[in-house]
Design a protein around this motif. Structure first.
Motif, PDB file in Angstrom:
ATOM      1  N   CYS A  56       0.834  -1.214   0.000  1.00 47.59           N
ATOM      2  CA  CYS A  56       0.000   0.000   0.000  1.00 47.59           C
ATOM      3  C   CYS A  56       0.860   1.251   0.000  1.00 47.59           C
ATOM      4  N   VAL A  57       1.933   1.251   0.802  1.00 45.36           N
ATOM      5  CA  VAL A  57       2.828   2.407   0.838  1.00 45.36           C
ATOM      6  C   VAL A  57       3.451   2.642  -0.535  1.00 45.36           C
ATOM      7  N   GLN A  58       3.940   1.590  -1.170  1.00 39.96           N
ATOM      8  CA  GLN A  58       4.574   1.736  -2.478  1.00 39.96           C
ATOM      9  C   GLN A  58       3.583   2.188  -3.547  1.00 39.96           C
ATOM     10  N   LEU A  59       2.379   1.626  -3.531  1.00 36.91           N
ATOM     11  CA  LEU A  59       1.380   2.011  -4.527  1.00 36.91           C
ATOM     12  C   LEU A  59       0.924   3.452  -4.330  1.00 36.91           C
ATOM     13  N   ILE A  60       0.774   3.869  -3.094  1.00 35.40           N
ATOM     14  CA  ILE A  60       0.383   5.257  -2.826  1.00 35.40           C
ATOM     15  C   ILE A  60       1.458   6.216  -3.310  1.00 35.40           C
ATOM     16  N   CYS A  61       2.722   5.887  -3.032  1.00 33.97           N
ATOM     17  CA  CYS A  61       3.820   6.756  -3.471  1.00 33.97           C
ATOM     18  C   CYS A  61       3.928   6.785  -4.990  1.00 33.97           C
ATOM     19  N   GLY A  62       3.801   5.621  -5.633  1.00 33.80           N
ATOM     20  CA  GLY A  62       3.838   5.580  -7.094  1.00 33.80           C
ATOM     21  C   GLY A  62       2.699   6.369  -7.712  1.00 33.80           C
ATOM     22  N   ALA A  63       1.508   6.253  -7.134  1.00 35.01           N
ATOM     23  CA  ALA A  63       0.363   7.010  -7.646  1.00 35.01           C
ATOM     24  C   ALA A  63       0.575   8.510  -7.473  1.00 35.01           C
ATOM     25  N   ALA A  64       1.186   8.920  -6.360  1.00 31.77           N
ATOM     26  CA  ALA A  64       1.448  10.349  -6.139  1.00 31.77           C
ATOM     27  C   ALA A  64       2.417  10.900  -7.176  1.00 31.77           C
ATOM     28  N   VAL A  65       3.458  10.123  -7.511  1.00 29.43           N
ATOM     29  CA  VAL A  65       4.417  10.570  -8.529  1.00 29.43           C
ATOM     30  C   VAL A  65       3.748  10.668  -9.896  1.00 29.43           C
ATOM     31  N   TYR A  66       2.963   9.662 -10.233  1.00 31.04           N
ATOM     32  CA  TYR A  66       2.271   9.676 -11.530  1.00 31.04           C
ATOM     33  C   TYR A  66       1.290  10.845 -11.626  1.00 31.04           C
ATOM     34  N   LEU A  67       0.501  11.038 -10.589  1.00 32.39           N
ATOM     35  CA  LEU A  67      -0.463  12.139 -10.598  1.00 32.39           C
ATOM     36  C   LEU A  67       0.254  13.491 -10.636  1.00 32.39           C
ATOM     37  N   GLY A 236      11.640   4.661 -14.529  1.00 32.86           N
ATOM     38  CA  GLY A 236      12.418   3.665 -13.810  1.00 32.86           C
ATOM     39  C   GLY A 236      11.912   3.445 -12.395  1.00 32.86           C
ATOM     40  N   TYR A 237      11.495   4.523 -11.745  1.00 34.04           N
ATOM     41  CA  TYR A 237      10.968   4.405 -10.385  1.00 34.04           C
ATOM     42  C   TYR A 237       9.679   3.581 -10.370  1.00 34.04           C
ATOM     43  N   LEU A 238       8.741   3.917 -11.245  1.00 32.02           N
ATOM     44  CA  LEU A 238       7.468   3.198 -11.263  1.00 32.02           C
ATOM     45  C   LEU A 238       7.654   1.736 -11.656  1.00 32.02           C
ATOM     46  N   LEU A 239       8.543   1.476 -12.617  1.00 31.15           N
ATOM     47  CA  LEU A 239       8.788   0.097 -13.042  1.00 31.15           C
ATOM     48  C   LEU A 239       9.340  -0.739 -11.888  1.00 31.15           C
ATOM     49  N   THR A 240      10.329  -0.220 -11.198  1.00 29.06           N
ATOM     50  CA  THR A 240      10.937  -0.986 -10.111  1.00 29.06           C
ATOM     51  C   THR A 240      10.032  -1.079  -8.883  1.00 29.06           C
ATOM     52  N   VAL A 241       9.113  -0.153  -8.722  1.00 28.14           N
ATOM     53  CA  VAL A 241       8.112  -0.311  -7.664  1.00 28.14           C
ATOM     54  C   VAL A 241       7.303  -1.574  -7.898  1.00 28.14           C
ATOM     55  N   PHE A 242       6.864  -1.784  -9.131  1.00 27.07           N
ATOM     56  CA  PHE A 242       6.085  -2.985  -9.444  1.00 27.07           C
ATOM     57  C   PHE A 242       6.959  -4.242  -9.404  1.00 27.07           C
ATOM     58  N   VAL A 243       8.232  -4.115  -9.784  1.00 28.40           N
ATOM     59  CA  VAL A 243       9.139  -5.264  -9.701  1.00 28.40           C
ATOM     60  C   VAL A 243       9.323  -5.684  -8.243  1.00 28.40           C
ATOM     61  N   SER A 244       9.535  -4.718  -7.359  1.00 34.45           N
ATOM     62  CA  SER A 244       9.696  -5.049  -5.940  1.00 34.45           C
ATOM     63  C   SER A 244       8.414  -5.614  -5.347  1.00 34.45           C
ATOM     64  N   LEU A 245       7.271  -5.101  -5.790  1.00 32.85           N
ATOM     65  CA  LEU A 245       6.001  -5.657  -5.327  1.00 32.85           C
ATOM     66  C   LEU A 245       5.853  -7.115  -5.761  1.00 32.85           C
ATOM     67  N   GLY A 246       6.180  -7.393  -7.017  1.00 29.05           N
ATOM     68  CA  GLY A 246       6.103  -8.770  -7.499  1.00 29.05           C
ATOM     69  C   GLY A 246       7.067  -9.687  -6.775  1.00 29.05           C
ATOM     70  N   TRP A 247       8.282  -9.196  -6.543  1.00 29.19           N
ATOM     71  CA  TRP A 247       9.288  -9.998  -5.843  1.00 29.19           C
ATOM     72  C   TRP A 247       8.832 -10.318  -4.426  1.00 29.19           C
ATOM     73  N   ASN A 248       8.320  -9.326  -3.722  1.00 26.76           N
ATOM     74  CA  ASN A 248       7.844  -9.555  -2.358  1.00 26.76           C
ATOM     75  C   ASN A 248       6.615 -10.455  -2.341  1.00 26.76           C
ATOM     76  N   ALA A 249       5.777 -10.360  -3.374  1.00 27.79           N
ATOM     77  CA  ALA A 249       4.606 -11.237  -3.442  1.00 27.79           C
ATOM     78  C   ALA A 249       5.023 -12.692  -3.606  1.00 27.79           C
ATOM     79  N   VAL A 250       6.042 -12.932  -4.436  1.00 31.10           N
ATOM     80  CA  VAL A 250       6.553 -14.293  -4.611  1.00 31.10           C
ATOM     81  C   VAL A 250       7.129 -14.821  -3.305  1.00 31.10           C
ATOM     82  N   ASN A 251       7.905 -13.981  -2.611  1.00 29.58           N
ATOM     83  CA  ASN A 251       8.466 -14.405  -1.327  1.00 29.58           C
ATOM     84  C   ASN A 251       7.372 -14.664  -0.297  1.00 29.58           C
TER      85      ASN A 251
END
Length: 264
Positions: A56-67, A236-251
């Motif tokens: 949630c923290v990562q998605l909120i921050c990514g959404a703030a940057v995009y907006l 690059g920031y938004l892409l790696t946010v989703f990469v880290s989310l996917g990595w943590n989801a797998v773990n």
């Protein structure tokens, strides 16, 4: 009297033993404890919620940057990073900085001795340092040095500092082992460190990759400084946010399977 004096000194020593562990700062802890501290602090929540809090923290921050870079400037008069770079970068910073700062301050290490306001304050102090360093590096790599370009460079540096330095400062403070672990060694340990390390590197590498089209003689408006680098940093920031989310989801899934097998 001697017995009472010995008893009083023993009580004083006992008090010292109780106070000393709590009075240690984050920087004084051994390195192996520092690397596991982030995961331990997130562990204060039940196991299934550790990933969701961080996500949630990562998605909120990514959404703030995009907006802040695309939606809000457009709604405020059709501004664009291509034609109004300074105004757009300023709006993006105003929107993204407080969201990133306070969101990651909630994930600070040692919350029992570090209040939210102090985590936010040290993240705020790191902003100008990161801005100056990013602007200096950009100038070394060829950013224009005129007054107008310098204003653009500082605005771009403020955004890059927000994406890279501010979250780590809010979470870890001035711990050199933690900074070395994330930026020099690039060996994140645990989901929280991964959420700090990957987006920061993604923004830095994206800025470098985004600068490649600038020297080409296409004479397009988007080739002006710092449009390409801004697109690269945010992309690059938004892409790696989703990469880290996917990595943590797998773990998380693997950890869930491991706990189920242990329960059986």
């Amino acid at each position: 009297m001697e017995g009472k004096g010995g008893e009083m000194s023993g009580r004083a020593k006992g008090r010292r033993r109780k106070i000393t562990p709590l009075s240690k700062t984050f920087e004084e802890r051994p390195q192996d404890q520092i690397h596991s501290q982030g995961e331990e602090d997130v562990d204060q929540f039940p196991f299934p919620f550790r990933f969701w809090i961080l996500a949630c923290v990562q998605l909120i921050c990514g959404a703030a940057v995009y907006l802040g870079l695309w939606i809000v400037p457009y709604l405020m008069g059709g501004l664009s990073i291509i034609f109004q770079p300074v105004e757009t970068l300023r709006i993006c910073f105003v929107v993204a900085f407080p969201v990133i700062l306070f969101s990651f301050s909630m994930l600070r290490l040692q919350p029992e001795i570090c209040p939210v306001w102090w985590a936010a304050f040290r993240g705020f102090l790191s902003l100008p340092i990161g801005m100056i360093v990013a602007s200096f590096i950009a100038t070394i790599f060829g950013a224009p040095v005129s007054y107008e370009s310098a204003v653009r460079t500082l605005h771009w540096g403020a955004l890059v500092s927000t994406l890279t330095v501010v979250p780590v400062a809010a979470v870890a403070g001035g711990s050199w082992p933690m900074w070395h672990q994330l930026f020099a060694a690039t060996k994140p340990n645990g989901p929280l460190e991964l959420a700090l390390c990957l987006p920061a590197h993604g923004a830095a590498i994206g800025s470098w990759v985004g600068a490649w089209p600038m020297p080409l003689d296409w004479e397009r408006p988007w080739q002006e400084w710092p449009v390409c680098c801004t697109y690269g940093a945010v992309g690059g920031y938004l892409l790696t946010v989703f990469v880290s989310l996917g990595w943590n989801a797998v773990n998380l899934r693997q950890s869930s399977k491991g706990e189920e097998e242990k329960a059986k």
